[in-house]
Design a protein around this motif. Structure first.
Motif: not given
Length: 176
Positions: A2-4, A81
């Motif tokens: 989920s934190n990718e 990102d």
């Protein structure tokens, strides 16, 4: 996961075996040269200050769709990102790469005619249906200066529903 990073998630969606290799470090999972490019890319995205990524890998091992996918993922990484791209009004990704995901009335009609044999679906019909808001076609995903555009996925969904509608109508007519 989920934190990718978004760029890593997209790579994992396309290459789940790379995710498996990274998460398990399983030496039994064999990667092709093309896979290794994305494997190394994920490693770089996870730790860009510690792990280098050589663009020659892309040049040497990727072609066609894989090459374009790699470029898109790199752009996504830097634009979404990281904080390295922030003082830009409209990014290259928005301006150039996303344009291929949207179609106008002409391409919409061609996609429908190519997918459904015998169906005549002129751009002028699409324009009329859209202007009248008849629910005959899907709402536009994007409108620029009064001109509607649809995502390719929206048109694909419409085509599937239209095929179903035509099949149901054919069955109904057989029953009469």
């Amino acid at each position: 996961m989920s934190n990718e990073l978004m760029s890593i998630k997209i790579i994992y969606e396309r290459f789940p075996h790379i995710q498996n290799k990274i998460e398990t470090n399983d030496h039994q999972i064999v990667l092709t040269n093309q896979d290794m490019v994305f494997y190394q890319m994920v490693q770089f995205f996870k730790a860009p200050k510690q792990i280098p990524f050589n663009l020659n890998m892309i040049y040497d091992h990727l072609r066609d769709q894989d090459l374009l996918f790699a470029i898109e993922v790199i752009i996504l990484f830097f634009q979404q990102d990281t904080t390295l791209v922030w003082a830009v009004d409209q990014t290259y990704y928005d301006q150039h790469l996303l344009r291929d995901q949207f179609v106008g009335q002409y391409k919409f009609s061609k996609m429908v005619e190519e997918a459904i044999e015998g169906m005549k679906f002129k751009p002028s019909m699409i324009h009329t249906y859209w202007r009248r808001k008849t629910d005959r076609i899907p709402n536009a995903d994007l409108i620029i200066d009064g001109t509607p555009y649809w995502k390719r996925s929206t048109v694909a969904c419409f085509i599937e529903k239209e095929k179903e509608r035509r099949e149901n109508k054919r069955r109904e007519n057989l029953g009469k």
